[in-house]
Scaffold this motif. Structure first.
Motif, mmCIF file in Angstrom:
data_model
loop_
_atom_site.group_PDB
_atom_site.id
_atom_site.type_symbol
_atom_site.label_atom_id
_atom_site.label_comp_id
_atom_site.label_asym_id
_atom_site.label_seq_id
_atom_site.Cartn_x
_atom_site.Cartn_y
_atom_site.Cartn_z
ATOM 1 N N UNK A 34 0.826 -1.211 0.000
ATOM 2 C CA UNK A 34 0.000 0.000 0.000
ATOM 3 C C UNK A 34 0.859 1.260 0.000
ATOM 4 N N UNK A 35 1.919 1.275 0.794
ATOM 5 C CA UNK A 35 2.817 2.433 0.816
ATOM 6 C C UNK A 35 3.455 2.656 -0.545
ATOM 7 N N UNK A 36 3.878 1.568 -1.168
ATOM 8 C CA UNK A 36 4.495 1.664 -2.496
ATOM 9 C C UNK A 36 3.493 2.195 -3.515
ATOM 10 N N UNK A 38 0.804 4.005 -2.888
ATOM 11 C CA UNK A 38 0.520 5.392 -2.535
ATOM 12 C C UNK A 38 1.637 6.312 -3.033
ATOM 13 N N UNK A 39 2.884 5.935 -2.773
ATOM 14 C CA UNK A 39 4.022 6.758 -3.215
ATOM 15 C C UNK A 39 4.058 6.897 -4.731
ATOM 16 N N UNK A 40 3.715 5.829 -5.448
ATOM 17 C CA UNK A 40 3.667 5.886 -6.908
ATOM 18 C C UNK A 40 2.581 6.849 -7.367
ATOM 19 N N UNK A 41 1.410 6.780 -6.741
ATOM 20 C CA UNK A 41 0.313 7.693 -7.097
ATOM 21 C C UNK A 41 0.685 9.154 -6.846
ATOM 22 N N UNK A 42 1.357 9.418 -5.748
ATOM 23 C CA UNK A 42 1.781 10.782 -5.429
ATOM 24 C C UNK A 42 2.776 11.284 -6.472
ATOM 25 N N UNK A 43 3.720 10.428 -6.873
ATOM 26 C CA UNK A 43 4.699 10.821 -7.887
ATOM 27 C C UNK A 43 4.031 11.082 -9.231
ATOM 28 N N UNK A 44 3.052 10.252 -9.596
ATOM 29 C CA UNK A 44 2.325 10.448 -10.860
ATOM 30 C C UNK A 44 1.532 11.754 -10.805
#
Length: 171
Positions: A34-36, A38-44
């Motif tokens: 989930x953290x991974x 979430x972090x990917x979504x934030x970067x996108x």
């Protein structure tokens, strides 16, 4: 044989009151996934916002800057330092009014953001003291925040005026 999936475990050792140790095992595989994600979504999201030519800023219900893109900094000639620490819209407005004037427009914008505009509002065009013409729109977000978008329409406005003047001259 059943297939076995790889797991990430967190192990905590604690002394037991009657002697020895107690080991606690926690499967944190889903948490890491989930953290991974979430972090990917934030970067996108961040990359998407930064590719827009339109300036975008989100102000929370408390009037503090929560999110912005590179175009926002560029159009208002702000530095990263100016927007660090979630500054209040009044701080940003003061810096922008000092550079580009028109404190009355900024005061109306502050009131709209802080009061939480109930529906999308196109403010139309505003002209800064450097003769740049900006199109300003405010949109409420579900969490009570306000999305402010600003587009530089100077070139379009000047072309329209030139065409209008040429048309009048032809008539």
């Amino acid at each position: 044989f059943p297939t076995r999936r790889s797991s990430d475990l967190r192990v905590v050792a604690q002394p037991h009151p009657f002697g020895g140790l107690t080991f606690l095992y926690e499967d944190i595989t889903e948490k890491i996934a989930l953290e991974s994600s979430y972090n990917t979504l934030i970067k996108v999201q961040s990359a998407t916002l930064d590719t827009l030519s339109e300036a975008v800023a989100v102000f929370g219900p408390d009037g503090r800057l929560k999110l912005y893109n590179a175009a926002f900094l560029k159009i208002w000639e702000l530095s990263k330092k100016d927007v660090d620490g979630e500054p209040h819209i009044r701080t940003i407005a003061a810096a922008c009014a000092e550079r580009f004037g028109d404190e009355a427009v900024w005061e109306r914008l502050i009131q709209s953001v802080v009061s939480g505009a109930p529906s999308r509002r196109d403010w139309g065009e505003i002209e800064r003291n450097d003769r740049t013409i900006l199109s300003l729109t405010l949109s409420p977000l579900p969490d009570g925040a306000t999305l402010v978008t600003v587009a530089d329409v100077t070139d379009r406005f000047r072309i329209e005026n030139a065409l209008r003047e040429r048309n009048e001259a032809l008539e």
